[in-house]
Design a protein around this motif. Structure first.
Motif, mmCIF file in Angstrom:
data_model
loop_
_atom_site.group_PDB
_atom_site.id
_atom_site.type_symbol
_atom_site.label_atom_id
_atom_site.label_comp_id
_atom_site.label_asym_id
_atom_site.label_seq_id
_atom_site.Cartn_x
_atom_site.Cartn_y
_atom_site.Cartn_z
ATOM 1 N N LEU A 230 0.838 -1.207 0.000
ATOM 2 C CA LEU A 230 0.000 0.000 0.000
ATOM 3 C C LEU A 230 0.868 1.251 0.000
ATOM 4 O O LEU A 230 0.598 2.218 -0.721
ATOM 5 C CB LEU A 230 -0.922 0.007 1.225
ATOM 6 C CG LEU A 230 -2.107 -0.962 1.190
ATOM 7 C CD1 LEU A 230 -2.764 -1.036 2.569
ATOM 8 C CD2 LEU A 230 -3.130 -0.539 0.128
ATOM 9 N N ALA A 231 1.932 1.240 0.809
ATOM 10 C CA ALA A 231 2.796 2.421 0.891
ATOM 11 C C ALA A 231 3.498 2.675 -0.437
ATOM 12 O O ALA A 231 3.665 3.815 -0.873
ATOM 13 C CB ALA A 231 3.820 2.249 2.013
ATOM 14 N N PHE A 232 3.910 1.611 -1.098
ATOM 15 C CA PHE A 232 4.575 1.732 -2.398
ATOM 16 C C PHE A 232 3.645 2.439 -3.399
ATOM 17 O O PHE A 232 4.029 3.434 -4.031
ATOM 18 C CB PHE A 232 4.939 0.335 -2.911
ATOM 19 C CG PHE A 232 5.769 0.323 -4.162
ATOM 20 C CD1 PHE A 232 7.145 0.236 -4.090
ATOM 21 C CD2 PHE A 232 5.173 0.381 -5.419
ATOM 22 C CE1 PHE A 232 7.919 0.213 -5.247
ATOM 23 C CE2 PHE A 232 5.931 0.369 -6.580
ATOM 24 C CZ PHE A 232 7.312 0.283 -6.494
ATOM 25 N N ALA A 233 2.418 1.952 -3.518
ATOM 26 C CA ALA A 233 1.497 2.496 -4.522
ATOM 27 C C ALA A 233 0.964 3.869 -4.101
ATOM 28 O O ALA A 233 0.928 4.812 -4.904
ATOM 29 C CB ALA A 233 0.335 1.527 -4.756
ATOM 30 N N ILE A 234 0.554 3.993 -2.853
ATOM 31 C CA ILE A 234 0.028 5.283 -2.398
ATOM 32 C C ILE A 234 1.154 6.317 -2.393
ATOM 33 O O ILE A 234 0.945 7.483 -2.709
ATOM 34 C CB ILE A 234 -0.642 5.150 -1.007
ATOM 35 C CG1 ILE A 234 -1.874 4.231 -1.118
ATOM 36 C CG2 ILE A 234 -1.054 6.514 -0.465
ATOM 37 C CD1 ILE A 234 -2.546 3.914 0.209
ATOM 38 N N GLY A 235 2.377 5.884 -2.083
ATOM 39 C CA GLY A 235 3.524 6.789 -2.132
ATOM 40 C C GLY A 235 3.732 7.355 -3.530
ATOM 41 O O GLY A 235 3.997 8.554 -3.701
#
Lengths: 304, 304
Positions: A230-235
């Motif tokens: 999630l952090a990868f994509a939302i980042g």
């Protein structure tokens, strides 16, 4: 106000409609058999609308507009549904025009991710925030983005497809046919699938969250990987949109703050430029279970 | 038109200013020593502006507005520079107000990626296209996005940071301090570094492109990896923005179509949802070497 609006949330198997005048004065929720197709679904929508128009008349006010949040891609300009990934028969269905013809009021139709973003913007965690990303993490993953006080729609109203951003090249096969999309790694169904594999029995995502809360190491490892995806994509989205707030909605986001929202907020610093991360808020959606219908009501209020 | 505008492109070591009235009637380009700092750079800008105001007077028209594309983050609302990553002294410099005070006309200041996107939108490959992503691939990598006919700015005008999207977790260290950002894998400097490592001697990106054109296997492998990284990051942006066109600018994008643009267009299909990829165009920027100053002129024309 002297008038009210109606919001309709069109899901694969669940239709919800609410009559709104300062608050929801009547809410209807109907399960629909997937096999009934678009025809059956449309009939349910019309029956609910007739009921709510009657309710408004009994209460002595009129309905000014209908907002519809549809669970699939929609051509916003024309109000025509592109298709549903779950129910047959919606291809090129002129939903706006059919409803306007039958009910004689103006109708706005959009996809449910955009409606969800507008709902949080008007009624929820995004009030007063003109740059936000709303991410819905449920069976699938979708997002709606408000930038400079306007929905980012893109060329064909298909913007916000964060669920199909590639995160892991060798990841699981996704519903879209490609591999390693965010949705295949971090949706409710993906979490359930991952748990089932590692625990060796059929599991739902809720159970994995419970085990993680109790300190189970396997469940915690699954969650760590979900949060990293999630952090990868939302980042990536945060670097591209520079929002002030990221708002997490949907079933998965409803678990405890300490399990998902806080670790995600921290992990985002790995994937974002420092200047863009500074001051960024990551919060849960406020509208919860009624988010869909509140989003549709927001559509009816804002999008005219 | 009865009046003209001036565009100024503020780079790290190169300042360009153009007087525009239907076309560029006078262009000035000045090299600036990096050591001169913001003070030295600002003096050069002012000297160029005095020259161009004189030119306009000689030609019998007046200058209505100045657009400035700055090579670093800018607070668009206030016209204050946040900082330059290359030249000291620009921190919180009130560039717009200082220029307005000195020249008595209205001034618009934005970062050069936004200016570049506007330039292509007004004068170049984006004419008539209200949903586009402009990606500048040079020494660094930046992007500007137009969605629904408006620049996507984000909360603090920092949107479009595609260069710092994480592509490879274990990739090279980037100028921003993190690892595996797109810029650390696919910028001109990254291509040169990669070539130098694999060929065992100092190389510039241009030479690697030439070798690839001649069929050299190592150079082709480097390019394949560069294109894959670009497709990964641009694909994420395409899923999020649903643009009609991706416009590739900057030095790296000026190599032959067959080497970069065509393979990138194909590779994007791996990283995008089918509906979003359908009909997407990927093209080279049209403005080439003068893109910076044309972007600043577009700012002066469009952003008032």
């Amino acid at each position: 106000m002297e008038v009210g609006v109606i919001g309709v949330d069109v899901g694969g198997t669940k239709m919800t409609a609410g009559l709104y005048r300062e608050e929801i004065v009547k809410l209807l929720r109907v399960q629909v058999d997937r096999g009934a197709g678009a025809e059956g679904g449309f009939k349910v929508i019309c029956d609910m609308l007739v009921d709510l128009f009657n309710e408004a008349r009994l209460r002595g006010f009129s309905v000014e507009r209908i907002g519809v949040g549809f669970g699939g891609p929609v051509d916003f300009e024309s109000g025509v549904v592109y298709l549903s990934h779950h129910v047959r028969g919606w291809e090129n269905f002129p939903l706006r025009d059919e409803l306007e013809r039958r009910f004689g009021v103006s109708v706005v139709v959009d996809n449910d991710a955009n409606a969800g973003a507008l709902g949080e913007w008007v009624f929820g965690a995004g009030r007063g925030i003109d740059d936000l990303i709303y991410v819905n993490i449920g069976t699938g993953i979708g997002s709606g983005v408000i930038s400079g006080g306007r929905l980012v729609r893109g060329w064909r109203n298909l913007a916000g497809e964060i669920g199909h951003m590639t995160v892991k090249l060798d990841g699981p096969v996704c519903s879209c046919g490609r591999r390693g999309c965010l949705e295949s790694l971090a949706s409710g169904s993906a979490i359930g699938r991952e748990g089932s594999e590692r625990f060796g029995r059929a599991m739902r995502s809720e159970e994995i969250f419970e085990l993680a809360l109790e300190g189970n190491a396997i469940a915690r490892q699954i969650l760590f990987e979900v949060i990293d995806s999630l952090a990868f994509a939302i980042g990536a989205a945060v670097n591209l949109f520079n929002p002030r707030k990221v708002i997490l909605g949907g079933g998965v986001a409803e678990v405890s703050e300490s399990l998902l929202v806080e670790p995600l907020r921290e992990r985002l610093s790995y994937y974002t430029l420092r200047e863009v991360y500074e001051g960024l808020e990551v919060v849960r959606a406020e509208l919860g279970y009624d988010a869909g219908v509140m989003g549709a009501i927001a559509l009816a209020i804002v999008m005219f």
